[in-house]
Design an enzyme around this catalytic site. Sequence first.
Site, PDB file in Angstrom:
ATOM      1  N   GLU A   1       0.820  -1.225   0.000  1.00  0.00           N
ATOM      2  CA  GLU A   1       0.000   0.000   0.000  1.00  0.00           C
ATOM      3  C   GLU A   1       0.846   1.263   0.000  1.00  0.00           C
ATOM      4  O   GLU A   1       2.037   1.230   0.302  1.00  0.00           O
ATOM      5  CB  GLU A   1      -0.986   0.010   1.175  1.00  0.00           C
ATOM      6  CG  GLU A   1      -0.351   0.177   2.530  1.00  0.00           C
ATOM      7  CD  GLU A   1      -1.387   0.468   3.624  1.00  0.00           C
ATOM      8  OE1 GLU A   1      -2.438   1.052   3.338  1.00  0.00           O
ATOM      9  OE2 GLU A   1      -1.104   0.123   4.777  1.00  0.00           O
TER      10      GLU A   1
ATOM     11  N   ASN B   1       1.046   4.794   1.815  1.00  0.00           N
ATOM     12  CA  ASN B   1       0.559   5.577   2.942  1.00  0.00           C
ATOM     13  C   ASN B   1       0.739   7.048   2.622  1.00  0.00           C
ATOM     14  O   ASN B   1       1.862   7.545   2.531  1.00  0.00           O
ATOM     15  CB  ASN B   1       1.325   5.233   4.222  1.00  0.00           C
ATOM     16  CG  ASN B   1       0.692   4.069   4.936  1.00  0.00           C
ATOM     17  OD1 ASN B   1      -0.528   3.987   5.012  1.00  0.00           O
ATOM     18  ND2 ASN B   1       1.494   3.168   5.442  1.00  0.00           N
TER      19      ASN B   1
ATOM     20  N   ARG C   1       0.717  10.066   3.887  1.00  0.00           N
ATOM     21  CA  ARG C   1       0.825  10.991   5.030  1.00  0.00           C
ATOM     22  C   ARG C   1       2.207  10.840   5.651  1.00  0.00           C
ATOM     23  O   ARG C   1       2.968   9.950   5.244  1.00  0.00           O
ATOM     24  CB  ARG C   1      -0.212  10.604   6.080  1.00  0.00           C
ATOM     25  CG  ARG C   1      -0.062   9.142   6.463  1.00  0.00           C
ATOM     26  CD  ARG C   1      -0.919   8.726   7.624  1.00  0.00           C
ATOM     27  NE  ARG C   1      -1.059   7.291   7.713  1.00  0.00           N
ATOM     28  CZ  ARG C   1      -0.190   6.462   8.252  1.00  0.00           C
ATOM     29  NH1 ARG C   1       0.945   6.919   8.773  1.00  0.00           N
ATOM     30  NH2 ARG C   1      -0.412   5.169   8.280  1.00  0.00           N
TER      31      ARG C   1
ATOM     32  N   VAL D   1       4.600   7.556  11.584  1.00  0.00           N
ATOM     33  CA  VAL D   1       5.183   7.558  12.932  1.00  0.00           C
ATOM     34  C   VAL D   1       6.705   7.379  12.856  1.00  0.00           C
ATOM     35  O   VAL D   1       7.464   8.052  13.555  1.00  0.00           O
ATOM     36  CB  VAL D   1       4.574   6.410  13.780  1.00  0.00           C
ATOM     37  CG1 VAL D   1       5.194   6.350  15.164  1.00  0.00           C
ATOM     38  CG2 VAL D   1       3.061   6.543  13.869  1.00  0.00           C
TER      39      VAL D   1
HETATM   40  P1  ADP Z   1      -2.875  -1.841   7.163  1.00  0.00           P
HETATM   41  O1  ADP Z   1      -3.101  -0.774   6.141  1.00  0.00           O
HETATM   42  O2  ADP Z   1      -4.141  -2.287   7.846  1.00  0.00           O
HETATM   43  O3  ADP Z   1      -1.775  -1.524   8.112  1.00  0.00           O
HETATM   44  P2  ADP Z   1      -1.185  -3.410   5.355  1.00  0.00           P
HETATM   45  O4  ADP Z   1      -1.693  -3.886   4.052  1.00  0.00           O
HETATM   46  O5  ADP Z   1      -0.271  -2.234   5.352  1.00  0.00           O
HETATM   47  O6  ADP Z   1      -2.433  -3.135   6.330  1.00  0.00           O
HETATM   48  O7  ADP Z   1      -0.452  -4.603   6.115  1.00  0.00           O
HETATM   49  C1  ADP Z   1      -0.019  -4.505   7.448  1.00  0.00           C
HETATM   50  C2  ADP Z   1       0.838  -5.695   7.811  1.00  0.00           C
HETATM   51  O8  ADP Z   1       0.111  -6.929   7.650  1.00  0.00           O
HETATM   52  C3  ADP Z   1       2.070  -5.876   6.952  1.00  0.00           C
HETATM   53  O9  ADP Z   1       3.154  -5.109   7.387  1.00  0.00           O
HETATM   54  C4  ADP Z   1       2.326  -7.364   7.112  1.00  0.00           C
HETATM   55  O10 ADP Z   1       2.946  -7.622   8.362  1.00  0.00           O
HETATM   56  C5  ADP Z   1       0.942  -7.957   7.148  1.00  0.00           C
HETATM   57  N1  ADP Z   1       0.503  -8.358   5.791  1.00  0.00           N
HETATM   58  C6  ADP Z   1      -0.191  -7.612   4.919  1.00  0.00           C
HETATM   59  N2  ADP Z   1      -0.411  -8.278   3.758  1.00  0.00           N
HETATM   60  C7  ADP Z   1       0.141  -9.479   3.899  1.00  0.00           C
HETATM   61  C8  ADP Z   1       0.260 -10.651   3.053  1.00  0.00           C
HETATM   62  N3  ADP Z   1      -0.264 -10.694   1.830  1.00  0.00           N
HETATM   63  N4  ADP Z   1       0.928 -11.719   3.542  1.00  0.00           N
HETATM   64  C9  ADP Z   1       1.473 -11.704   4.779  1.00  0.00           C
HETATM   65  N5  ADP Z   1       1.393 -10.666   5.620  1.00  0.00           N
HETATM   66  C10 ADP Z   1       0.740  -9.552   5.203  1.00  0.00           C
END
Ligand code: ADP
Length: 450
Positions: free
Chosen positions: A287, A289, A291, A294
């Site tokens: 994704e 982000n 902004r 932290v």
């Molecule tokens: P959010 O926006 O809710 O924080 P993210 O998509 O950024 O969600 O993911 C947050 C965390 O979740 C990642 O840093 C990772 O640890 C875990 N994660 C996300 N997608 C996957 C995936 N496809 N496989 C394994 N872990 C994942």
Amino acid sequence: MDKILIANRGEIALRIIEAARELGLSTVAIYSEADKNQLHVELADEAYCIGPREAEESYLNLPAIIGAADISNADAIHPGYGFMSENPHFAEVCEGHGINFIGPSSETLQLAGNKIKSKEIVKSAGVQVVPGTEEAVENKDRLKAKAEELRYPLILKAAYGGGGRGMRIVKDEDELMEGFTSSSKEAQASFGEGAMYLERYLPNPKHVEVQVIADEDGNYGHVGERECSTQRRHQKIIEEAPAPGISGETREQLREDAIKIARAFNYTSLGTVEFLVDEDENYYFIELNARIQVEHPVSEEITGVNLVKDQIKIADGGELDPDKYNNFQGHAIECRINAEDPERDFLPSAGDIKIRQLPGGNGVRLDTWIYNGITVSPYYDSLLAKLIVSGDTRYDTITKTISALRRFEISGVKTNKALHLDLLRQKEFRSGNYSITFLERFLGGSGREA
Ligand code: ADP
């Protein structure tokens, strides 16, 4: 730009007030009834109470925030992180009111907030994304069919999610059906949108992200990557820069691709491109982000750049010099010290702070809002302080972080300090080669190591 309203609280509000002051700008704080004794209220040039303690009625209260900007004649709003920072409607209202929203445009926020659409943009730009459904799936039969096609284990995600909410790993069809209903409900309650999608669950990746910065004239720069795999329930606890466990070649590619992605979004301001990197160093976008984050200080410490100042300058039409950012020195680690009770499954802990001593010295930075006697209330997030330590090498930095942590001595609330000390002593952490399963494995396992 003459006057900035800071639509936030806590350490980030203080960080923005300081950056604005360095630029000779006046500042306006807003606060809830629970926050009248907070430092941001005292340190800003003006302050307005905008509602009761509940965030929905204060820090998320759009008319009240815009009203405070009108009354104070603020010509810009810095949203910080969390709260209104990624709300396209808020950015749009600012734009409509002639208030300079310090962040990307409302259109970009709209795109970046939709994770499915974001993946489509990134794919078209030629960068890999985690394989998954290409649209939100609502029909249960279609969901089952898609899951079979993608193969379990999978991860269910909220299309408009954030902060790990609504996210769930599913190993089979039963878990998928059960998870879908509850995750979708959670997403609906948290984000006002219940749309869900599926992604292949990567078993052991690292979370590596690149900090990009872009001006309104199409100049793009980056301040390198950060390693953020030390996570509990998908929430980061320790971050470091540069990322230790990847090859130089992967590092360069990640940085280049992050810029490519920022361009594909027509991005302006500060932003972070997040990737998962697997054991073979294949990496996938997850994704954008849109902004300030932290963990931005670790990038500041290895580049000497003041990211918040530059973000404000760019919002005011300033031109970015991309070469300024490609300059790295040493290593930096950030520990998020939270008011949480490790004995009670890290439940937020409230109380009146009593400070015995706080760390300082060469390469030791503490971004915090606490002072002796201040009350930690249960209404907002549990972040008390960010301890950011820098040194010549990663090894020196870890040693220095341990000794700085020892000097973080407060009482009145429980903290996760002991967890940080334990983690920094783990062989796996010290090797630099750890993944997103490291912390959960540590908490589930026997624990301490010398
Ligand atoms: P959010 O926006 O809710 O924080 P993210 O998509 O950024 O969600 O993911 C947050 C965390 O979740 C990642 O840093 C990772 O640890 C875990 N994660 C996300 N997608 C996957 C995936 N496809 N496989 C394994 N872990 C994942």
